[in-house]
Motif scaffolding. Structure first.
Motif, short mmCIF file in Angstrom:
data_model
loop_
_atom_site.label_atom_id
_atom_site.label_comp_id
_atom_site.label_asym_id
_atom_site.label_seq_id
_atom_site.Cartn_x
_atom_site.Cartn_y
_atom_site.Cartn_z
N SER A 101 7.52 -8.65 -4.33
CA SER A 101 6.71 -8.82 -3.12
C SER A 101 6.10 -10.21 -3.05
CB SER A 101 5.61 -7.75 -3.09
OG SER A 101 6.17 -6.46 -3.01
N LEU A 102 5.71 -10.77 -4.19
CA LEU A 102 5.17 -12.14 -4.19
C LEU A 102 6.25 -13.14 -3.80
CD1 LEU A 102 2.89 -12.13 -7.38
CD2 LEU A 102 2.28 -11.68 -5.00
N MET A 103 7.49 -12.91 -4.20
CA MET A 103 8.59 -13.76 -3.75
C MET A 103 8.72 -13.71 -2.23
SD MET A 103 11.57 -12.98 -6.59
CE MET A 103 12.81 -13.90 -5.64
N ALA A 104 8.57 -12.50 -1.67
CA ALA A 104 8.67 -12.36 -0.21
C ALA A 104 7.55 -13.11 0.50
CB ALA A 104 8.64 -10.87 0.15
N GLY A 143 0.99 -6.55 -23.44
CA GLY A 143 0.96 -5.10 -23.28
C GLY A 143 0.89 -4.66 -21.84
N GLY A 144 1.15 -5.58 -20.88
CA GLY A 144 1.07 -5.25 -19.47
C GLY A 144 2.43 -5.13 -18.83
N ILE A 145 2.45 -5.08 -17.50
CA ILE A 145 3.68 -5.01 -16.71
C ILE A 145 3.32 -5.55 -15.32
CG2 ILE A 145 3.42 -2.72 -15.66
CD1 ILE A 145 6.63 -3.86 -17.38
N ASP A 146 4.28 -6.15 -14.62
CA ASP A 146 4.02 -6.69 -13.29
C ASP A 146 5.08 -6.20 -12.32
OD1 ASP A 146 3.38 -10.07 -11.97
OD2 ASP A 146 3.22 -8.08 -11.08
N LEU A 147 4.72 -5.24 -11.50
CA LEU A 147 5.64 -4.69 -10.51
C LEU A 147 5.60 -5.44 -9.19
CD1 LEU A 147 5.13 -0.84 -11.00
CD2 LEU A 147 6.82 -2.33 -12.07
N SER A 148 4.76 -6.46 -9.08
CA SER A 148 4.54 -7.10 -7.78
C SER A 148 5.37 -8.35 -7.57
CB SER A 148 3.06 -7.47 -7.63
OG SER A 148 2.71 -8.53 -8.51
N GLY A 196 1.96 -6.37 -0.73
CA GLY A 196 2.46 -7.73 -0.66
C GLY A 196 3.62 -7.88 0.30
N ARG A 197 4.55 -6.94 0.27
CA ARG A 197 5.67 -7.02 1.20
C ARG A 197 5.20 -6.80 2.63
NH1 ARG A 197 10.75 -7.83 0.22
NH2 ARG A 197 10.41 -7.51 -2.01
N GLY A 198 4.20 -5.93 2.78
CA GLY A 198 3.62 -5.75 4.11
C GLY A 198 2.98 -7.04 4.62
N LEU A 199 2.30 -7.77 3.72
CA LEU A 199 1.70 -9.04 4.10
C LEU A 199 2.77 -10.05 4.53
CD1 LEU A 199 -0.72 -10.96 4.31
CD2 LEU A 199 -0.49 -11.40 1.85
#
Length: 895
Positions: free
Chosen positions: A646-649, A638-643, A712-715
């Protein structure tokens, strides 16, 4: 039973408060071995809280509990279950998407060599259900069966744990007389086997039929504990409500005090419904209501009563028929139209489509009134508070404060708030569908008296009720429905139990012209109508009211514990042709679409069949699938992951720093190993952080993952100082460029992850837990599943897949750009999951479908590009495909 024997359970001095508001005050409960013990009280008396303290759902503030001779405190429902305490809660807390077997075995799955032993679990489910004389296909999803069967499954699940104490909270609320009798036989068998039962019910007749002793609670305190045979029904009622009642006469409801309205035949009806047809449930319904009348609608469950009410209110559109309201043609397209006309509607199930659980009493009460409480689009809080305070006082709503969440109120008080929601609009007609279902006798009497007073003030009331006494004593006129048709119209002197029951059974009753029709509805009309799946029913009674049941008597072997009883009942699965079509489309539609795309391209797209083209399409889809596997698991809960992008980056930025020795100097083999391990470990930990954030602070997944989507993309940019990292490192780049046996290594990784994900969902206990959490996380939690841990782990797995995908991308490009790696990947992964057939609402998922969905999206894009359509148009088509997938899912759920 030896009264002097030590009790199995003893609870003394139990205190529990929520936000400073006491729910239990010096409460106590004592249950002896091999005893059936009644626990009763009004809604809000503290019964459920006491049970939840015992079973580890809540932690008590003060008090002592001993169980089986030892001090006892359960840390969780699972701990209580393991200690020998099983609970059947009032609401059916099961996972409807999963099979009957999975629901019965949830939390105690059989394993063989580390894998689920489906054969043993199916046999166990059949054996447990056989004790209840139920024979069904245990491999079918629970949602395919009636509410009555779901209740029996919930009971069978609890009994199947071989417990010392079984707690049954309103277990007969969805059962008919036949099923109640079977349940009582099982309770007696449990008692004879030395098992104790705590039986919670508002139905006093049931208590006297099966219980030995009784404990009465009021206002969070235990006010009576005695042998049930020594306490009269009147004493129980007066003890529960804390005041002396009038002596019990023939009347059984608070309607006995109202003066009935004698409507003149010349009086124009407020509402007139003629020859109404709605879907497959209602074929020919006619009803009239005049101002100041309470008009009852009786009938078997499934007769179409609620469907008529919903059509009048505009919640469902009618297929044919005529309606007039206040003498004018009336055809509402939406509930808003009905509200504007002066009609209110209290629906059958306040928890499903009545209350908004997390909103306050104030917000729930004024939900429909808000357009009248605004100034320039801003709510006038002072006016709102005034309205709410007025109605809370008038209706006697018991709440700590007006901003208390309505979910914390008792059922009776929730019902009063819903009544107030409509009364504050000053309607002319109020439709009440089962207005007193699931509430205690005190609240029931208050609501019945309120309805009578409203009618006396000139309000027209259309009341649907399954309680025959309520219909008889409360109604000025009664319409009886059978198989979607109005078969009887009874005036005051003709309203008897025999007349109503006969009309329910075969349509025979005294009839009067309905709604100005030229002739009465013929009694034999329903018998001429072809029977449908919904209409093939047997009759029974609950509290004297006839009800629908999907029961057919068959000759079959009986379990030993019920030897000598009537033959078992087979609860047949309902006709599901539309649902079967939906299932077929979900199962094979994606695969069919993929084959059609392949066939089209092989036939019409130049150079599609060569290896280079297939290789390009395959490599472009690999990363989407690798990320999509983790996304499937997340969405299944029931969730979603928009990150994920950015984690790939982050992974792509970190790996070159390691194997190029820009962080610290290590030998090349060590640097290469760290370049694979550290980035994936980092993204996995960040994925776990997503899950921790969502579960720890109970925020929406889309909000929780949005944090790393941005940060994440900023990191990644900070790690590289915003610079492009170029490299040539064959030892690292094999993950994206190697082709063992001519097969891209990334494709091998993709297949391995798809197989692992499919295996995880279909065969492992963790996969069952994922689907249970997504189907109903509260039910999963009560079943002992660690919901928070499951949710955190699926986000960890999503981060793991994103890390691998990030390494593949940079290895193919021979460079790492923190601004571009993974850009838009979250949307591609969600699209693949949706098109592949996974429900975006959770509870059902397919990793293989995600693979097919990703292939379809890539082939659609390639097909359009190869035929001269620009990439921007391909993006539009992708969006349309997602919308179409969601639309089909919602249509399937609606069916």
């Amino acid at each position: 039973m030896n009264a002097a024997s030590d009790p199995l359970l003893r609870m003394t001095g139990i205190n529990k408060a929520f936000n400073g508001v006491p729910a239990l005050r010096e409460a106590g409960l004592e249950v002896r071995p091999a005893e059936v013990h009644a626990l009763i009280g009004q809604n809000g008396a503290g019964k459920s809280t006491l049970i939840k303290v015992l079973t580890g759902y809540y932690r008590r503030d003060q008090g002592q509990v001993t169980f089986n001779g030892q001090s006892f405190e359960a840390a969780s429902p699972q701990a209580a279950q393991n200690a020998g305490i099983s609970t059947i809660y009032q609401e059916i807390n099961l996972v409807s998407y999963r099979s009957v077997t999975e629901n019965i075995c949830l939390g105690r799955e059989r394993r063989r060599m580390g894998l689920l032993d489906w054969k043993a679990m199916h046999q166990e489910a059949e054996r447990v259900l056989a004790a209840f004389k139920v024979k069904v296909d245990v491999r079918q999803p629970l949602s395919n069966y009636s509410t009555a069967l779901q209740q029996m499954v919930a009971i069978a699940r609890a009994v199947g744990f071989q417990s010392k104490l079984v707690i049954m909270d309103e277990p007969t609320s969805s059962l008919d007389d036949h099923e109640v009798a079977i349940l009582f036989d099982v309770i007696r068998h449990l008692k004879a086997s030395g098992v104790s039962v705590i039986f919670v019910s508002h139905k006093l007749d049931e208590l006297y039929a099966v219980c030995d002793r009784v404990t009465v609670m009021r206002d969070g305190r235990t006010v009576l504990s005695d042998e049930l045979a020594r306490v009269s029904k009147l004493d129980l009622v007066t003890t529960m409500i804390g005041r002396k009642l009038e002596s019990a006469g023939a009347e059984q409801t608070a309607f006995r005090r109202r003066a009935h309205h004698e409507a003149s035949s010349r009086e124009a009806p407020l509402l007139a419904v003629r020859e109404l047809a709605v879907g497959r449930r209602v074929a020919q319904a006619s009803v009239e209501v005049r101002s100041g009348e309470v008009v009852g609608v009786a009938g078997l469950l499934g007769a179409g009563r609620s469907e008529v009410a919903r059509a009048i209110f505009g919640a469902d559109l009618l297929d044919k028929g005529e309606m007039t309201f206040k003498g004018q043609p009336y055809a509402p397209m939406t509930p808003g139209d009905a509200i504007a006309s002066g009609i209110g509607f209290c629906s059958e199930d306040r928890k499903i489509d009545g209350i908004v659980p997390d909103m306050s009493v104030r917000e729930n009460l004024t939900l429909a009134l808000l357009p009248h409480l605004t100034r320039a689009g801003v709510i006038d809080v002072a006016r709102q508070q005034e309205v709410v305070k007025n109605f809370v006082e008038r209706l006697g709503v018991k709440c700590a404060h007006l901003d208390q969440p309505i979910r914390e109120l008792s059922g009776g008080n929730q019902q009063k708030v819903l009544l107030a929601r409509w009364l504050c609009l000053n309607p002319q007609l109020l439709i009440l569908d089962e207005p007193t279902r699931g509430i205690d006798v005190g609240a029931k009497a208050e609501i019945q008296a309120l309805v009578g007073a409203l009618a006396a003030d000139g309000l027209g009331v259309l009341m649907i009720s399954s309680e025959i006494e309520e219909v008889i004593e409360g109604s000025d006129r009664v319409y009886v429905m059978r198989e979607g048709r109005t078969v009887a119209s009874l005036h005051r002197r003709e309203i008897t139990e025999d007349a109503i029951m006969n009309a329910m059974a075969d349509g025979s009753a005294a009839l009067h012209p309905v709604g100005g029709t030229s002739a009465p509805v013929p009694a034999e009309a329903s018998s001429r109508r072809p029977a449908t799946g919904a209409a093939q029913q047997a009759e029974g009674k609950v509290n004297g009211a006839a009800v629908h049941r999907d029961v057919k008597e068959v000759s079959t072997a009986r379990p030993a514990i019920l030897e000598g009883q009537p033959p078992p009942a087979t609860l047949t699965r309902r006709s599901r042709a539309p649902r079967d079509l939906q299932t077929a489309l979900r199962r094979y539609g994606t695969l069919t679409a993929l084959f059609l795309l392949l066939a089209f391209n092989f036939a019409f797209t130049p150079h599609f069949a060569n290896w280079q083209t297939l290789n390009v399409n395959l490599t472009q889809v690999c990363n989407i699938v690798i990320v999509g596997v983790g996304m499937t698991l997340v969405i299944a809960t029931g969730g979603i992951d928009l990150s994920v992008g950015s984690l790939m980056a982050i992974a792509g930025a970190l790996a070159p720093l390691l194997f190029l020795n820009r962080l610290f100097t290590v030998p090349l083999p060590v640097g290469l190993a760290l370049a694979f391990i550290v980035p994936v470990a980092m993204t996995s930990l960040l994925g776990y952080f997503n899950g921790w954030l969502i579960t720890r602070f109970r925020i929406q997944p889309i909000v929780g993952t949005l944090i790393l989507f941005i940060a994440g993309r900023g990191l990644a940019q900070v790690l590289t100082n915003g610079n492009l990292q170029v490299f040539s490192m064959p030892g690292f780049q094999f993950i994206g460029l190697a082709r063992p046996l001519g097969i891209p290594f990334q494709a091998i990784l993709m297949v391995l992850l798809v197989v692992a994900g499919h295996f995880l969902l279909q065969r492992s206990i963790f996969g069952r837990q994922i689907l249970a959490v997504g189907g109903n996380d509260e039910a999963a939690r009560l079943a002992g599943i660690p919901v928070m841990r499951v949710k955190r782990l699926v986000y960890l797995l999503s981060g793991f897949g994103a890390g691998i995908a990030g390494l593949i991308v940079i290895s193919i490009n021979s460079s790492s750009d923190a601004n571009l790696v993974g850009l838009g990947m979250e949307l591609d992964a969600i699209a693949a999951v949706a098109v592949g057939g996974t429900l975006l609402t959770g509870g059902s998922a397919t990793v293989l479908g995600t693979l097919l969905g990703a292939l379809i999206i890539q082939l659609v894009r390639y097909t359009l590009l190869a035929n001269g359509v620009p990439d921007s148009a391909a993006l539009v088509v992708k969006g349309a495909m997602i919308v179409g997938a969601v639309f089909l899912q919602q249509k399937g759920r609606a069916r």
